[in-house]
Scaffold this motif. Structure first.
Motif, PDB file in Angstrom:
ATOM      1  N   LYS A   1      -8.040   3.601  -4.576  1.00 12.88           N
ATOM      2  CA  LYS A   1      -7.090   3.762  -5.695  1.00 12.88           C
ATOM      3  C   LYS A   1      -5.792   4.393  -5.223  1.00 12.88           C
ATOM      4  O   LYS A   1      -4.713   4.047  -5.700  1.00 12.88           O
ATOM      5  CB  LYS A   1      -7.704   4.613  -6.818  1.00 12.88           C
ATOM      6  CG  LYS A   1      -8.779   3.906  -7.597  1.00 12.88           C
ATOM      7  CD  LYS A   1      -8.165   2.936  -8.562  1.00 12.88           C
ATOM      8  CE  LYS A   1      -9.230   2.354  -9.466  1.00 12.88           C
ATOM      9  NZ  LYS A   1      -8.752   1.237 -10.233  1.00 12.88           N
ATOM     10  N   GLU A   2      -5.892   5.328  -4.286  1.00 13.47           N
ATOM     11  CA  GLU A   2      -4.716   5.992  -3.729  1.00 13.47           C
ATOM     12  C   GLU A   2      -3.988   5.082  -2.733  1.00 13.47           C
ATOM     13  O   GLU A   2      -2.769   5.086  -2.646  1.00 13.47           O
ATOM     14  CB  GLU A   2      -5.182   7.282  -3.035  1.00 13.47           C
ATOM     15  CG  GLU A   2      -4.079   8.172  -2.558  1.00 13.47           C
ATOM     16  CD  GLU A   2      -4.631   9.421  -1.867  1.00 13.47           C
ATOM     17  OE1 GLU A   2      -3.854  10.054  -1.150  1.00 13.47           O
ATOM     18  OE2 GLU A   2      -5.827   9.748  -2.029  1.00 13.47           O
ATOM     19  N   PHE A   3      -4.758   4.299  -1.986  1.00 14.08           N
ATOM     20  CA  PHE A   3      -4.212   3.439  -0.935  1.00 14.08           C
ATOM     21  C   PHE A   3      -3.464   2.220  -1.495  1.00 14.08           C
ATOM     22  O   PHE A   3      -2.334   1.935  -1.124  1.00 14.08           O
ATOM     23  CB  PHE A   3      -5.346   2.980  -0.008  1.00 14.08           C
ATOM     24  CG  PHE A   3      -4.924   1.990   1.040  1.00 14.08           C
ATOM     25  CD1 PHE A   3      -4.045   2.348   2.048  1.00 14.08           C
ATOM     26  CD2 PHE A   3      -5.418   0.687   1.026  1.00 14.08           C
ATOM     27  CE1 PHE A   3      -3.652   1.434   3.015  1.00 14.08           C
ATOM     28  CE2 PHE A   3      -5.037  -0.226   1.986  1.00 14.08           C
ATOM     29  CZ  PHE A   3      -4.151   0.146   2.988  1.00 14.08           C
TER      30      PHE A   3
ATOM     31  N   GLU B   1      -5.178   4.500   8.223  1.00 16.17           N
ATOM     32  CA  GLU B   1      -6.538   4.507   8.772  1.00 16.17           C
ATOM     33  C   GLU B   1      -7.425   5.517   8.046  1.00 16.17           C
ATOM     34  O   GLU B   1      -8.577   5.220   7.723  1.00 16.17           O
ATOM     35  CB  GLU B   1      -6.495   4.812  10.269  1.00 16.17           C
ATOM     36  CG  GLU B   1      -5.920   3.685  11.089  1.00 16.17           C
ATOM     37  CD  GLU B   1      -5.750   4.027  12.567  1.00 16.17           C
ATOM     38  OE1 GLU B   1      -6.009   5.194  12.966  1.00 16.17           O
ATOM     39  OE2 GLU B   1      -5.360   3.126  13.320  1.00 16.17           O
ATOM     40  N   GLN B   2      -6.882   6.697   7.772  1.00 18.57           N
ATOM     41  CA  GLN B   2      -7.652   7.741   7.099  1.00 18.57           C
ATOM     42  C   GLN B   2      -8.033   7.301   5.682  1.00 18.57           C
ATOM     43  O   GLN B   2      -9.187   7.459   5.265  1.00 18.57           O
ATOM     44  CB  GLN B   2      -6.849   9.035   7.061  1.00 18.57           C
ATOM     45  CG  GLN B   2      -7.622  10.204   6.497  1.00 18.57           C
ATOM     46  CD  GLN B   2      -6.818  11.499   6.534  1.00 18.57           C
ATOM     47  OE1 GLN B   2      -5.618  11.505   6.778  1.00 18.57           O
ATOM     48  NE2 GLN B   2      -7.507  12.608   6.296  1.00 18.57           N
ATOM     49  N   MET B   3      -7.075   6.742   4.924  1.00 21.81           N
ATOM     50  CA  MET B   3      -7.357   6.293   3.552  1.00 21.81           C
ATOM     51  C   MET B   3      -8.449   5.220   3.542  1.00 21.81           C
ATOM     52  O   MET B   3      -9.342   5.241   2.695  1.00 21.81           O
ATOM     53  CB  MET B   3      -6.082   5.761   2.890  1.00 21.81           C
ATOM     54  CG  MET B   3      -5.065   6.818   2.553  1.00 21.81           C
ATOM     55  SD  MET B   3      -3.531   6.019   1.988  1.00 21.81           S
ATOM     56  CE  MET B   3      -3.067   7.116   0.663  1.00 21.81           C
ATOM     57  N   ILE B   4      -8.370   4.305   4.493  1.00 20.66           N
ATOM     58  CA  ILE B   4      -9.369   3.235   4.567  1.00 20.66           C
ATOM     59  C   ILE B   4     -10.736   3.806   4.937  1.00 20.66           C
ATOM     60  O   ILE B   4     -11.742   3.517   4.281  1.00 20.66           O
ATOM     61  CB  ILE B   4      -8.923   2.132   5.551  1.00 20.66           C
ATOM     62  CG1 ILE B   4      -7.718   1.368   4.974  1.00 20.66           C
ATOM     63  CG2 ILE B   4     -10.079   1.175   5.856  1.00 20.66           C
ATOM     64  CD1 ILE B   4      -7.073   0.394   5.932  1.00 20.66           C
ATOM     65  N   HIS B   5     -10.798   4.606   5.984  1.00 15.97           N
ATOM     66  CA  HIS B   5     -12.084   5.170   6.437  1.00 15.97           C
ATOM     67  C   HIS B   5     -12.730   6.050   5.377  1.00 15.97           C
ATOM     68  O   HIS B   5     -13.959   6.114   5.286  1.00 15.97           O
ATOM     69  CB  HIS B   5     -11.904   5.947   7.744  1.00 15.97           C
ATOM     70  CG  HIS B   5     -11.639   5.058   8.915  1.00 15.97           C
ATOM     71  ND1 HIS B   5     -12.531   4.110   9.353  1.00 15.97           N
ATOM     72  CD2 HIS B   5     -10.566   4.964   9.731  1.00 15.97           C
ATOM     73  CE1 HIS B   5     -12.024   3.469  10.384  1.00 15.97           C
ATOM     74  NE2 HIS B   5     -10.832   3.962  10.643  1.00 15.97           N
ATOM     75  N   GLU B   6     -11.909   6.708   4.545  1.00 10.71           N
ATOM     76  CA  GLU B   6     -12.441   7.578   3.500  1.00 10.71           C
ATOM     77  C   GLU B   6     -12.665   6.839   2.178  1.00 10.71           C
ATOM     78  O   GLU B   6     -13.130   7.428   1.208  1.00 10.71           O
ATOM     79  CB  GLU B   6     -11.500   8.768   3.285  1.00 10.71           C
ATOM     80  CG  GLU B   6     -11.446   9.701   4.487  1.00 10.71           C
ATOM     81  CD  GLU B   6     -10.401  10.805   4.350  1.00 10.71           C
ATOM     82  OE1 GLU B   6      -9.723  10.881   3.296  1.00 10.71           O
ATOM     83  OE2 GLU B   6     -10.265  11.588   5.313  1.00 10.71           O
TER      84      GLU B   6
ATOM     85  N   HIS C   1       0.855  -1.194   0.000  1.00 11.77           N
ATOM     86  CA  HIS C   1       0.000   0.000   0.000  1.00 11.77           C
ATOM     87  C   HIS C   1       0.884   1.235   0.000  1.00 11.77           C
ATOM     88  O   HIS C   1       2.098   1.148   0.157  1.00 11.77           O
ATOM     89  CB  HIS C   1      -0.963  -0.011   1.190  1.00 11.77           C
ATOM     90  CG  HIS C   1      -0.278  -0.017   2.518  1.00 11.77           C
ATOM     91  ND1 HIS C   1       0.270   1.111   3.076  1.00 11.77           N
ATOM     92  CD2 HIS C   1      -0.054  -1.024   3.388  1.00 11.77           C
ATOM     93  CE1 HIS C   1       0.801   0.809   4.241  1.00 11.77           C
ATOM     94  NE2 HIS C   1       0.628  -0.492   4.456  1.00 11.77           N
ATOM     95  N   ASN C   2       0.242   2.391  -0.159  1.00 13.75           N
ATOM     96  CA  ASN C   2       0.969   3.649  -0.286  1.00 13.75           C
ATOM     97  C   ASN C   2       0.897   4.535   0.947  1.00 13.75           C
ATOM     98  O   ASN C   2       1.412   5.653   0.924  1.00 13.75           O
ATOM     99  CB  ASN C   2       0.432   4.425  -1.505  1.00 13.75           C
ATOM    100  CG  ASN C   2       0.731   3.684  -2.791  1.00 13.75           C
ATOM    101  OD1 ASN C   2       1.855   3.272  -3.041  1.00 13.75           O
ATOM    102  ND2 ASN C   2      -0.290   3.506  -3.607  1.00 13.75           N
ATOM    103  N   ALA C   3       0.269   4.076   2.016  1.00 14.87           N
ATOM    104  CA  ALA C   3       0.190   4.889   3.236  1.00 14.87           C
ATOM    105  C   ALA C   3       1.573   4.993   3.866  1.00 14.87           C
ATOM    106  O   ALA C   3       2.314   4.013   3.935  1.00 14.87           O
ATOM    107  CB  ALA C   3      -0.798   4.264   4.217  1.00 14.87           C
ATOM    108  N   LYS C   4       1.901   6.176   4.337  1.00 16.32           N
ATOM    109  CA  LYS C   4       3.228   6.414   4.921  1.00 16.32           C
ATOM    110  C   LYS C   4       3.236   6.258   6.447  1.00 16.32           C
ATOM    111  O   LYS C   4       4.280   6.037   7.037  1.00 16.32           O
ATOM    112  CB  LYS C   4       3.712   7.798   4.524  1.00 16.32           C
ATOM    113  CG  LYS C   4       3.707   7.990   3.006  1.00 16.32           C
ATOM    114  CD  LYS C   4       4.875   8.757   2.502  1.00 16.32           C
ATOM    115  CE  LYS C   4       4.896   8.987   1.017  1.00 16.32           C
ATOM    116  NZ  LYS C   4       4.088   8.203   0.152  1.00 16.32           N
ATOM    117  N   THR C   5       2.069   6.381   7.069  1.00 11.78           N
ATOM    118  CA  THR C   5       1.957   6.231   8.520  1.00 11.78           C
ATOM    119  C   THR C   5       0.696   5.430   8.842  1.00 11.78           C
ATOM    120  O   THR C   5      -0.194   5.280   7.991  1.00 11.78           O
ATOM    121  CB  THR C   5       1.839   7.603   9.223  1.00 11.78           C
ATOM    122  OG1 THR C   5       0.608   8.218   8.806  1.00 11.78           O
ATOM    123  CG2 THR C   5       3.025   8.507   8.902  1.00 11.78           C
TER     124      THR C   5
END
Length: 177
Positions: free
Chosen positions: A153-155, A144-149, A135-139
């Motif tokens: 495609k970004e994640f 959590e924010q990418m998943i909840h929102e 995945h592309n999350a850095k923290t």
């Protein structure tokens, strides 16, 4: 005791999957009918697909039984179960995104199962094909924010693949075919 040094060939277990195709029969010659054949478990002693010895001194034995009764054939590893599962997968559609545990987590939370490290060798694929690996999350907070929102495609990290590529999927890695 004289050890049998013949190569052991197995009759594989093939599975019907909604995302499966026809290539395992058509191109590899596995004698299974249907247009939904997703996996050939070529080397497996798993309870859901235990290969059978096809010929020779151990003909008819399940691989799990051979592992249990003749550990000397496998180098007396001391492991309580056969540690590999080798598959050929024909995915004509996307598979679900998954994350597998390591051995410690699986032992504690998955009824004593082994964890799962995967390695994929790409035999064939369509031009411009991709796999999900990571995945592309850095923290943790960004994850959590990418998943909840629902920013999927970004994640999700997709990587391009071609025949001959080899990919290792360590436990804890988001992945999908």
């Amino acid at each position: 005791m004289i050890m049998n040094k013949d190569i052991i060939f197995l009759t594989p277990v093939c599975t019907h999957n909604i995302w499966g195709g026809t290539r395992l029969n058509r191109e590899f010659g596995y004698p299974i009918e249907g247009d939904d054949i997703g996996e050939c478990w070529g080397i497996s002693a798993h309870p859901n697909g235990d290969g059978t010895v096809a010929s020779g001194a151990y003909k008819g034995m399940k691989l799990s039984e051979l592992w249990e009764k003749h550990p000397e054939l496998f180098g007396d590893t001391g492991m309580d179960r056969f540690p590999l599962l080798v598959k050929i997968i024909d995915a004509k559609d996307d598979l679900s995104i998954q994350v597998h545990p390591d051995d410690a987590y699986a032992k504690a939370h998955e009824n004593g199962s082994l964890g799962k490290t995967e390695c994929w060798f790409i035999l064939d694929c369509k031009e411009n094909a991709t796999l999900v690996v990571g995945h592309n999350a850095k923290t943790k907070e960004e994850l959590e924010q990418m998943i909840h929102e629902g920013r999927w495609k970004e994640f999700i990290r997709e990587i391009p693949i071609k025949p001959g590529d080899f990919i290792q999927i360590d436990p804890g890695t988001v992945h999908a075919i």
